[in-house]
Design an enzyme around this catalytic site. Structure first.
Site, PDB file in Angstrom:
ATOM      1  N   ARG A  40      54.506   9.731  -8.469  1.00  0.00           N
ATOM      2  CA  ARG A  40      55.646   8.947  -7.989  1.00  0.00           C
ATOM      3  C   ARG A  40      56.545   8.555  -9.159  1.00  0.00           C
ATOM      4  O   ARG A  40      56.063   8.251 -10.269  1.00  0.00           O
ATOM      5  CB  ARG A  40      55.132   7.690  -7.296  1.00  0.00           C
ATOM      6  CG  ARG A  40      56.190   6.812  -6.632  1.00  0.00           C
ATOM      7  CD  ARG A  40      56.803   7.481  -5.443  1.00  0.00           C
ATOM      8  NE  ARG A  40      57.437   6.499  -4.534  1.00  0.00           N
ATOM      9  CZ  ARG A  40      58.255   6.846  -3.559  1.00  0.00           C
ATOM     10  NH1 ARG A  40      58.553   8.119  -3.366  1.00  0.00           N
ATOM     11  NH2 ARG A  40      58.783   5.925  -2.761  1.00  0.00           N
ATOM     12  N   THR A  70      62.789  15.427   1.506  1.00  0.00           N
ATOM     13  CA  THR A  70      61.364  15.549   1.240  1.00  0.00           C
ATOM     14  C   THR A  70      60.853  16.862   1.808  1.00  0.00           C
ATOM     15  O   THR A  70      61.440  17.410   2.738  1.00  0.00           O
ATOM     16  CB  THR A  70      60.601  14.364   1.870  1.00  0.00           C
ATOM     17  OG1 THR A  70      61.172  13.141   1.394  1.00  0.00           O
ATOM     18  CG2 THR A  70      59.122  14.376   1.519  1.00  0.00           C
ATOM     19  N   SER A  99      55.956   4.198  -0.877  1.00  0.00           N
ATOM     20  CA  SER A  99      56.313   5.421  -0.173  1.00  0.00           C
ATOM     21  C   SER A  99      55.635   5.446   1.191  1.00  0.00           C
ATOM     22  O   SER A  99      54.698   4.682   1.455  1.00  0.00           O
ATOM     23  CB  SER A  99      55.860   6.636  -0.990  1.00  0.00           C
ATOM     24  OG  SER A  99      55.963   7.834  -0.238  1.00  0.00           O
ATOM     25  N   GLY A 113      60.635  10.688   5.789  1.00  0.00           N
ATOM     26  CA  GLY A 113      60.916   9.306   5.474  1.00  0.00           C
ATOM     27  C   GLY A 113      59.916   8.354   6.073  1.00  0.00           C
ATOM     28  O   GLY A 113      58.713   8.618   6.109  1.00  0.00           O
TER      29      GLY A 113
END
Length: 611
Positions: free
Chosen positions: A109, A410, A475, A506
């Site tokens: 991350r 993503t 996240s 998301g």
């Protein structure tokens, strides 16, 4: 695979290994209807783009491990799907080592710069309390220190077999010779054209001379990206300490177009480390579900949802009229899943953040996942009426809920290699095209907008997911591995691998992963049916999502004629029929080999030996 996918007698067709298999018929909304599960023999890979899948599959074909294939897949995705992931972003990886039975969790991350204050996203400085320009996302303030390159190098160092340098050859060659813009990439460019125009490199690459977005079929070459990958292939450390690192800092600090600059420094990049964390593994109906721990909330929320659903006879609520697209979900099946998710999101929103900065209740995920606690949460679910908005459990809150941030930049990669090793990687630049800053041929993330911009709640309580120097934003990514539980009395730590699952999407990633797991484990759908099934679920709001892009859902008159929508509304749900943007990649193991499924809502495909 008993209990996870329906048996299939389909055998490999004898088609060339790692060949594209045309499947599905696109509807008016782009959903590829009637896709069929792909059976392979000993290895399989699923990504969101056929070019990335094929390049990774060829690594596996040539004897590479899942770790090797990951590197190649990400390098190609960063070229052909730059709106979703790339070397300027980060990710979370679960890796299963078949020889030892170990599951390792890699946290790649992004981190906040050392100079970031808790008001970093709210205003320019303590003396200039104006908002970052043009907004937090498109300013330099959204850019976190990228982590994916170091993650890939770490997993390759520990689990790779193919030489690091040669894993980048397919992407380098493709960047130099060019590739054709896909329909999905063209749509993303069109939607973001105004923002991309502000950045000189992004504008030159994605837009025509007159500023028009480049359409599908345009041939793109990216020599700058080829040069970047060449440098990483020669020395991955150069990304964090060499010329690329200096270019990243300069691009993030670029104030052209009136953008507020980042405060990231080369020292921030040099100091970046991948965190090895303990995978979060919990039982569910004879299986072990392993997910990612914080700073991702995905693993905890998926596990909590399943832990509550285990108190209900979900098999009695399977879809009706099951077909290649997963059938029609039942009202009670969707209702129970959505209610459990509301409760899981309530705890996720309140308590989960980077545990290096904010401890979970009780100092462990098990406080939120204990069997007695989840039984009590499940008891709050009524079969007669939705709860609308759930309250979090009472643990002496460390913070206050922060609004969910949309995140669709993503992608997900699922891989099983010939030795049985498996990788589930969710990789991201956060929103489409991240921060809209482009440097050296790649996009920089806007990951820091996953923090809460407000550091405190109205009552003054600090928000757990507030910005802090060096912190990783919360996240929702939920890479997942599923195992059969080891028989009682056997020395094995865990049973055999049974599925690899994950999705972009998301804050709704949790919902996409849960519906897929329930589809396979409770409802007997195969990997493709579970991925293709209607996307449904809820965060902690009165709104329940039902994907209107699915051909079984009647969206006319706001769903007034659809039996699922009517049934949910009768239980008090506020149903949202917006098209969903999942990108599920699923690989399942059964007694005959592997069965893969790719999400019909994106461009992904499954490949392996026998395809």
């Amino acid at each position: 695979m008993a209990g996870c996918a329906r048996e299939t007698t389909t055998e490999p067709t004898g088609a060339p290994t790692c060949a594209v298999v045309a499947d599905g018929s696109p509807t008016a909304k782009g959903y590829r209807a009637d896709m069929t599960a792909v059976r392979t023999g000993s290895y399989a890979v699923v990504t969101a783009n056929p070019l990335a899948t094929q390049a990774a599959c060829e690594v596996l074909r040539d004897g590479g491990t899942a770790a090797d294939a990951l590197v190649t897949a990400q390098a190609v995705l960063g070229l052909v799907e730059p709106q979703s992931s790339g070397v300027g972003g980060g990710g979370f990886l679960l890796y299963y080592e078949a020889a030892t039975g170990a599951v390792q969790a890699y946290d790649g991350r992004e981190t906040a710069p050392a100079a970031a204050t808790e008001n970093y996203l709210r205003w320019v400085s303590d003396t200039d309390r104006t908002e970052p320009k043009p907004d937090a996302r498109a300013s330099g303030r959204s850019i976190g220190v990228p982590g994916i390159v170091r993650l890939l190098h770490e997993v390759h160092r520990e689990h790779g077999r193919t030489g690091w340098r040669e894993l980048f050859d397919p992407a380098v060659a493709m960047a130099d010779r060019g590739f054709d813009v896909s329909a999905r990439l063209a749509s993303a460019i069109g939607a973001a054209a105004a923002q991309l125009a502000v950045d000189p490199q992004a504008a030159e690459y994605f837009l025509a001379a007159d500023g028009a977005p480049k359409p599908a079929g345009t041939r793109l070459v990216n020599p700058a990206y080829a040069k970047t990958l060449g440098a990483i292939a020669s020395d991955p450390q150069s990304f964090y300490t060499g010329a690329i690192a200096r270019d990243i800092v300069a691009a993030a600090a670029d104030a052209s177009g009136g953008r507020t600059p980042s405060l990231m420094t080369v020292d921030d990049l040099a100091a970046y480390t991948v965190k090895k964390r303990e995978a979060l593994c919990t039982p569910y109906r004879g299986h072990e579900i392993c997910g990612m721990p914080p700073p991702s909330s995905g693993g905890i929320a998926v596990a909590a949802t399943l832990g509550m659903l285990e108190h209900f006879p979900m098999a009695e609520h399977k879809p009706t009229d099951v077909d290649l697209n997963g059938g029609r979900p039942t009202v009670m099946g969707v209702h129970l899943v959505a209610e459990a998710e509301r409760l899981a999101y309530a705890d996720r929103d309140r308590y989960v953040a980077d545990t290096d900065f904010v401890a979970l209740p009780g100092g462990s995920p098990q406080t939120l996942l204990g069997s007695d606690y989840l039984a009590g949460r499940a008891a709050l679910i009524s079969a007669q009426r939705t709860m609308g908005t759930a309250q979090p459990g009472e643990f002496g809150a460390p913070g206050a809920p922060a609004p969910a941030v949309p995140e669709h930049g993503t992608s997900h990669i699922s891989i099983v290699d010939a030795e049985g090793n498996a990788a589930s990687l969710t990789t991201t630049v956060e929103s489409p095209f991240g921060s809209f800053h482009m440097v050296d041929g790649f996009i920089l993330n806007n990951q820091l907008t996953d923090f809460s911009a407000a550091p405190a709640a109205p009552d003054g309580a600090p928000v757990a997911n507030r910005v802090q120097p060096g912190k990783r934003p919360r996240s929702t990514m939920a890479p997942t591995l599923v195992f059969d539980q080891a028989p009682a009395g056997t020395p094995e730590r865990r049973g055999p691998l049974s599925a690899v699952v994950g999705s972009p999407g998301g804050s709704m990633i949790i919902q996409f992963v849960v519906k897929t797991l329930v589809g396979m484990l409770d409802w007997g759908l195969d990997s493709q049916q579970a991925a293709s099934m209607v996307d449904f679920g809820a965060a902690n709001t009165p709104t329940t999502n039902v994907g209107g892009e699915h051909p079984v859902i009647d969206t006319a008159d706001d769903g007034e004629h659809d039996p699922l929508v009517r049934g949910l509304r009768a239980l008090g749900h506020q149903v949202d029929l917006a098209d969903q943007s999942s990108g599920l990649s699923v690989v399942v193991r059964d007694r005959a080999g592997l069965i893969g499924g790719a999400d019909p809502r994106r461009e992904g495909v499954v490949m392996g030996d026998g395809t």
